[in-house]
Design a protein around this motif. Structure first.
Motif, PDB file in Angstrom:
ATOM      1  N   LEU A  51       0.942  -1.098  -0.110  1.00  0.00           N
ATOM      2  CA  LEU A  51       0.100   0.124   0.013  1.00  0.00           C
ATOM      3  C   LEU A  51       1.012   1.327  -0.067  1.00  0.00           C
ATOM      4  O   LEU A  51       1.895   1.238   0.800  1.00  0.00           O
ATOM      5  N   ALA A  52       0.292   2.312  -0.699  1.00  0.00           N
ATOM      6  CA  ALA A  52       1.140   3.654  -0.416  1.00  0.00           C
ATOM      7  C   ALA A  52       0.774   4.505   0.450  1.00  0.00           C
ATOM      8  O   ALA A  52      -0.421   4.473   0.645  1.00  0.00           O
ATOM      9  N   LEU A  53       1.429   4.423   1.278  1.00  0.00           N
ATOM     10  CA  LEU A  53       1.467   5.212   2.704  1.00  0.00           C
ATOM     11  C   LEU A  53       2.140   6.340   2.752  1.00  0.00           C
ATOM     12  O   LEU A  53       3.466   6.669   2.505  1.00  0.00           O
ATOM     13  N   GLU A  87      -1.249   9.217   8.105  1.00  0.00           N
ATOM     14  CA  GLU A  87      -2.292   8.353   8.521  1.00  0.00           C
ATOM     15  C   GLU A  87      -3.482   8.734   7.626  1.00  0.00           C
ATOM     16  O   GLU A  87      -4.311   7.694   7.232  1.00  0.00           O
ATOM     17  N   ARG A  88      -3.586   9.828   6.960  1.00  0.00           N
ATOM     18  CA  ARG A  88      -4.917   9.972   5.751  1.00  0.00           C
ATOM     19  C   ARG A  88      -4.735   8.921   4.708  1.00  0.00           C
ATOM     20  O   ARG A  88      -5.841   8.640   4.379  1.00  0.00           O
ATOM     21  N   THR A  89      -3.697   9.101   4.246  1.00  0.00           N
ATOM     22  CA  THR A  89      -3.327   8.046   2.885  1.00  0.00           C
ATOM     23  C   THR A  89      -3.645   6.702   3.374  1.00  0.00           C
ATOM     24  O   THR A  89      -3.926   5.703   2.627  1.00  0.00           O
ATOM     25  N   PHE A  90      -3.036   6.365   4.608  1.00  0.00           N
ATOM     26  CA  PHE A  90      -3.180   5.105   5.127  1.00  0.00           C
ATOM     27  C   PHE A  90      -4.599   4.486   5.155  1.00  0.00           C
ATOM     28  O   PHE A  90      -4.921   3.520   4.615  1.00  0.00           O
ATOM     29  N   MET A  91      -5.431   5.381   5.791  1.00  0.00           N
ATOM     30  CA  MET A  91      -6.994   5.160   5.983  1.00  0.00           C
ATOM     31  C   MET A  91      -7.607   5.070   4.556  1.00  0.00           C
ATOM     32  O   MET A  91      -8.513   4.236   4.381  1.00  0.00           O
ATOM     33  N   ASP A  92      -7.255   6.082   3.719  1.00  0.00           N
ATOM     34  CA  ASP A  92      -8.000   6.160   2.333  1.00  0.00           C
ATOM     35  C   ASP A  92      -7.728   4.771   1.668  1.00  0.00           C
ATOM     36  O   ASP A  92      -8.505   4.277   0.952  1.00  0.00           O
TER      37      ASP A  92
END
Length: 412
Positions: free
Chosen positions: A306-308, A311-316
């Motif tokens: 996953l592209a991280l 926190e926001r992009t992780f949850m997205d």
């Protein structure tokens, strides 16, 4: 000479006519798009009835064709006038969690010089196509409509584009105009707070010392006598004065905190969709704990890493994860560990109750030798328990609220 000029002139005229014909065809084709299936059927009936009726002198058939023409002609005024609007979608939040309210407002303002006729406005929300009946709008007049998006499932929903729909009473013609660009609404998975200070397995994320000794690091270990080439900055002067021998401080190397989470996205590993949702929530809970502690996080699935970027992009990214049947189990997702996170200090494997234990064992063997490996199985239909598979400890979790206790249990 004259023949050549005439040929050139004819070719130029033909080219100009071709351009005009193409432009006319583009306009006609755009106008013809307003016809519905019923409208095209009426046109076909009108042409057939008029041709056949005229050829054979059948007055009744010709009258039928004329009636079809009148129906289509009477529908034209309903779609001829194109309204002019300024349309906006206002969301209270573009990111919500499962169970939270996602509220928005559709705002339509008349922007033309004349009053826009009443029309129907369609606002696609994912696969749903809700419609609102909008009244006549004078220039500058606004119409708004509040709407709520169900958030019972984790998803990435596309809102829009908002389109106005004009049609005649019969439904022969329909004209649709798009007014906005699509917007995304992220429905994040549910998570629970995991305290890395008290939950056993995550203590490693604070940076545990290894058994490897070094002359320069953060963790002081012991003193030793000076050897040629040692850095004099590490001389322990108090011990040197007491022993009359030059003493050097020695350190333990600390590992960089790196959490690797391997999530099985093989649908065959889960008894149902609820188990997979529990697994995704587990990944979200563990991953957020690591990110909020400033740790490095890597998440592997069957589709890759996953592209991280916080926190926001992780949850997205978790909002868009889907499970597909592959029959390969979690072992396939673990194949990329050596390239994605060779220096991981903790590896957490997350799978479902239907996954084979042999696959889970094979996946754990791919973890770095220096890393600590544990596993969490989402088991919605089994009792929570702590189990041991060789040197791999794993916990069965039936509810997300049981996750902190389960992680504490596997660290014992």
């Amino acid at each position: 000479m004259m023949r050549g000029r005439l040929f050139s002139l004819a070719r130029a005229v033909a080219a100009r006519v071709g351009v005009v014909v193409r432009r006319v065809w583009v306009v006609v084709r755009a106008r013809l798009r307003v016809a519905t299936t019923l409208g095209w059927s009426l046109v076909a009936v009108a042409v057939l009835a008029l041709v056949v009726g005229g050829a054979f002198g059948w007055g009744e058939l010709a009258a039928l064709g004329l009636g079809a023409v009148l129906v289509v002609a009477s529908a034209i005024p309903f779609v001829l006038i194109r309204p002019v609007y300024d349309v906006a979608i206002e969301l209270a939040a573009h990111r919500v969690r499962v169970g939270e309210r996602a509220v928005g407002r559709l705002v339509v303002r008349g922007a033309g010089r004349r009053t826009s006729p009443a029309t129907t406005v369609r606002l696609p929300v994912g696969a749903a196509r809700p419609e609102f009946r909008m009244p006549r709008l004078a220039p500058g007049q606004e119409y708004d409509e509040l709407f709520t998006v169900p958030t019972v499932r984790r998803a990435i929903l596309t809102l829009g584009p908002v389109t106005s729909v004009r049609t005649d009473p019969v439904g022969a013609l329909r004209r649709e105009v798009a007014w906005t660009e699509p917007e995304l609404l992220y429905i994040h998975p549910r998570v629970v707070v995991i305290d890395s200070e008290t939950t056993g397995i995550l203590r490693d994320l604070e940076g545990l010392p290894t058994r490897d000794l070094a002359d320069d690091d953060m963790s002081f270990h012991a003193l030793r006598e000076y050897s040629a080439g040692d850095d004099l900055r590490h001389v322990h002067w108090v011990s040197t004065a007491r022993t009359q021998t030059l003493m050097i401080r020695q350190f333990e190397q600390t590992r960089r905190s790196h959490l690797l989470v391997v999530l099985s996205t093989d649908l065959d590993d889960y008894a149902d969709e609820d188990e997979f949702e529990l697994a995704v929530s587990t990944v979200g809970s563990v991953g957020l704990s690591a990110l909020r502690g400033g740790k490095t996080l890597t998440v592997l699935t069957h589709e890759g890493t996953l592209a991280l970027h916080g926190e926001r992009t992780f949850m997205d990214a978790l909002s868009g994860i889907e499970a597909r049947p592959s029959g390969t189990g979690i072992a396939r997702a673990a194949r990329a560990i050596a390239t994605a996170a060779p220096g991981a200090s903790v590896v957490v494997f997350v799978t479902g109750a239907a996954g084979a234990l042999a696959d889970l064992r094979a996946a754990s063997l791919r973890a770095p030798i220096t890393a600590r490996s544990v596993a969490v199985r989402a088991t919605r239909h089994e009792q929570p328990a702590r189990r041991v598979l060789g040197d791999l400890v794993f916990a069965d979790v039936a509810e997300l609220e049981q996750l902190p206790a389960a992680l504490r249990a596997v660290s014992e």
